[in-house]
Design a protein around this motif. Structure first.
Motif, PDB file in Angstrom:
ATOM      1  N   LYS A   1       0.848  -1.209   0.000  1.00  0.00           N
ATOM      2  CA  LYS A   1       0.000   0.000   0.000  1.00  0.00           C
ATOM      3  C   LYS A   1       0.875   1.248   0.000  1.00  0.00           C
ATOM      4  CE  LYS A   1      -2.122   3.489   2.297  1.00  0.00           C
ATOM      5  NZ  LYS A   1      -1.710   4.408   3.351  1.00  0.00           N
TER       6      LYS A   1
ATOM      7  N   GLY B   1      -8.154   8.034   6.096  1.00  0.00           N
ATOM      8  CA  GLY B   1      -7.022   7.161   6.401  1.00  0.00           C
ATOM      9  C   GLY B   1      -7.317   5.697   6.107  1.00  0.00           C
TER      10      GLY B   1
ATOM     11  N   ASP C   1      -5.311   2.119   4.436  1.00  0.00           N
ATOM     12  CA  ASP C   1      -4.562   1.091   5.186  1.00  0.00           C
ATOM     13  C   ASP C   1      -5.478  -0.103   5.447  1.00  0.00           C
ATOM     14  OD1 ASP C   1      -2.474   2.922   5.416  1.00  0.00           O
ATOM     15  OD2 ASP C   1      -3.133   3.636   7.383  1.00  0.00           O
TER      16      ASP C   1
ATOM     17  N   SER D   1      -1.218   8.699  13.566  1.00  0.00           N
ATOM     18  CA  SER D   1      -1.947   8.541  12.307  1.00  0.00           C
ATOM     19  C   SER D   1      -1.230   7.677  11.285  1.00  0.00           C
ATOM     20  CB  SER D   1      -2.217   9.923  11.712  1.00  0.00           C
ATOM     21  OG  SER D   1      -0.989  10.615  11.639  1.00  0.00           O
TER      22      SER D   1
HETATM   23 MG    MG Z   1      -2.581   7.171   6.123  1.00  0.00          MG
END
Ligand code: MG
Ligand code: ADP
Ligand code: ASP
Length: 587
Positions: free
Chosen positions: A7, A155, A158, A213
């Motif tokens: 990723k 986010g 992930d 984060s």
């Molecule tokens: Mg991120």
């Protein structure tokens, strides 16, 4: 030959040059003979830019349209990366979440993944292609049967990557970012943050949900639950990064990939005592003095809770093992003689805890724990919440009854229930990392009834609206009518909705009102060795006191200690706590 999911985050694909550099990396890995599924985020800040466009038109855009809009960011980057791979002679194909078959719940903006169909991916892999998948997005089926585009939450790429790795039973999931791996804290805030070679999924879950984060908490939750081998590495170098470890390896159940049972353990710790100091001065150094004195007396403090009242005095409660009560009493009495304040103690208490992953990320879990306890007539003396454990301190006489009802509610089997577990974390570092969260707001509900069900009612009302409340503190003090205050922190973005959601509930409690605290930051220390070490919290409080930072609220859970401080002190606090635990020295 290994099957890898790789990723690349927004910064890593933030420009044409970076996309080309990532393509070269992928080509080299393919050349080594690996089968590759690559997940990418939107380029640079494009998700923010798209979001701002919508906000320029409407302060409150429909969530469905936001998902439609934001999902385009990833569609740009998968196509560009595929084009770059073709330029290098790599046979690549880009696919959106819907094309892969990443099926999610219908909750726009925060959808959880139910299922990933692997057949379309597998047939492309068998053809020797590199599959480039759009992160952060999926597809749901609305009641009318129309496929809807959903997003997983900011986010969330992930989470897409780790979920793909779990569904494909990949050999490894590699998360490439703009940092060398997971560091002891955010390098943007603390210059001397150090790389960790490894960290347990539980520690990472706590850190991620407390502000680190670098990984989406739900990604860590999936890695933990399905035993995905997860690595965080730099996009710019070949150095090893951080490996996340987990001992579990569940198979993906019928309940859905991200919906599997979040609670997988229940514990009862008997023979506990609660000490409560009230009306102690609200100034830097008080908590440090108290917990240093206890630590010098060899007393291992378990949960700690502190809240400030009327801006000038604090109430601090903590739990210890009952056999240390006499000694702890003596230490506290001596201290309040010097500082002022009152001491009360309660013997014969029991701590009941549920364990799991992503508990606070699913606000309904803590709410149902509090509800089942209130239905059994159990008053909660103290509450401690965290991503991997929620604990309530209750009267010992109700322990067995509470254990039975909670076990039934979460459908736990005998072997998932432990009575008086051994102290965990021996030999592990007391603090592995620290995190700062600048997105929390502090709120107090004044004059709520002091009876079973109050905390449950607050939590459930917010949970029904998808809002997690964190750092819940029920005050020691009673108003003249016997009512009490409950303070909590929550995500700033949820503050307005929380206010609206609580109106009907507050109306049932005469005189109750919601009050905003000053602007805050939350700083947390996390380490698997915390339960086994005496004096960890004291060290954190001392580091803050030496920097003259006042602590407004304290809550702890098994492997974390969190303090609420003034927003302006955030970065300074992170630095002093980080260095106070010597995390700046190479580990
Ligand atoms: Mg991120
Ligand atoms: P990506 O776009 O690759 O997903 P993110 O910006 O989401 O990257 O996450 C990486 C950032 O996380 C880093 O640039 C760093 O500032 C921040 N961060 C916060 N805490 C940590 C930590 N403990 N270790 C590493 N990075 C951290
Ligand atoms: N592009 C999305 C975001 O900015 C998802 C991600 O980057 O993980 O939140």
């Amino acid at each position: 030959m290994a099957l890898l999911v790789q990723k690349f985050g927004g910064t890593s694909v933030g420009s044409v040059e970076r996309i080309q550099a990532v393509a070269k990396r992928i080509a080299a890995s393919k050349e080594e003979g690996n089968e590759l599924v690559v997940v990418v985020s939107a380029m640079g800040n494009s998700t923010d830019e798209l979001s701002n466009l919508a906000k320029a038109i409407s302060p409150n855009p429909p969530q469905r349209e936001m998902d439609m809009l934001l999902a385009t960011g990833e569609q740009v980057s998968i196509a560009l990366l595929s084009i770059a791979l073709h330029e290098l002679g790599v046979n690549a194909v880009s696919m959106t979440g819907a094309q892969v078959g990443i099926v999610t719940e219908s909750a726009h903006g925060r959808a959880r993944i139910l299922e990933i169909r692997t057949d379309r991916l597998k047939s492309r892999l068998e053809n020797g292609q590199v599959v480039v998948v759009a992160g952060f997005q999926g597809t749901s089926f609305s009641t009318g049967g129309t496929a809807e585009i959903t997003t997983l939450g900011r986010g969330g790429s992930d989470t897409s990557a780790v979920a793909l790795a779990a569904a494909l039973e990949a050999d490894k999931c590699e998360i490439y970012s703009d940092v060398p791996g997971v560091l002891t804290t955010d390098p943007r805030e603390v210059q001397n943050a150090q790389l960790m070679k490894q960290i347990s999924c539980n520690e990472m879950l706590e850190l991620a949900s407390l502000g680190a984060s670098v990984l989406h908490p739900r990604a860590v939750e999936i890695a933990r639950n399905y035993g995905v081998l997860l690595e965080v590495r730099s996009s710019w170098s070949d150095d090893c990064g951080t490996t996340l470890t987990s001992d579990l390896k569940n198979s993906i159940g019928l309940q859905g990939l991200e919906l599997g049972k979040p609670v997988d353990g229940l514990e009862l710790l008997e023979n506990q005592a609660v000490l409560a100091l009230s009306h102690v001065p609200d100034q830097p150094g008080i908590a440090a003095k108290l917990f240093e004195a206890l630590s010098s007396g060899g007393i291992n403090v378990d949960l700690i809770i502190q809240a400030t009242h009327e801006g000038n005095s604090n109430d601090i409660s903590f739990t210890i093992s009952q056999n240390a009560l006499a000694e702890a009493n003596k230490i506290c009495e001596e201290l309040i003689k010097k500082l002022g304040g009152k001491l009360s103690t309660q013997n014969h208490m029991t701590k009941l805890s549920i364990r799991g992953a992503g508990i606070m990320g699913r606000p309904g879990i803590a709410a149902s724990l509090f509800e089942v306890l209130s239905r059994s007539g159990v008053n909660l003396r103290l509450i401690a919440t965290s991503e991997v454990k929620v604990s309530c301190v209750i009267d010992a006489s109700l322990g067995t009854k509470a254990l039975r009802s909670v076990g039934e509610t979460f459908e736990l089997t005998e072997d998932q229930i432990t009575i008086n577990p051994m102290v965990a974390g021996l030999g592990e570092p007391e603090v592995r990392g620290v995190a700062l969260d600048k997105h929390q707001a502090q709120v107090s509900v004044r004059k709520v009834p002091d009876k079973p069900g109050t905390a449950a009612a607050l939590c459930s009302t917010l949970a029904e609206n998808g809002i997690t409340l964190d750092m819940i503190v029920q005050s020691e003090r009673k108003h003249s009518d016997g009512s009490q205050d409950i303070s909590f922190t929550l995500n700033k973005d949820d503050r307005k909705r929380a206010g609206n959601a609580l109106i009907p509930l507050l109306a049932q409690w005469p005189g109750a009102s919601l009050e905003d605290g000053p602007a805050i930051a939350r700083i947390s220390a996390v380490g698997a060795g915390m339960p086994a070490k005496i004096g960890t919290a004291a060290k954190m409080f001392r580091a803050l006191a030496q920097a003259n930072i006042n602590i407004e609220m304290i809550t702890t859970s098994e492997i974390r200690t969190s303090c609420v401080i003034a927003e302006a002190d955030g970065t300074k606090a992170l630095n002093v706590v980080h260095n106070g635990f010597n995390l700046h020295q190479n580990i």
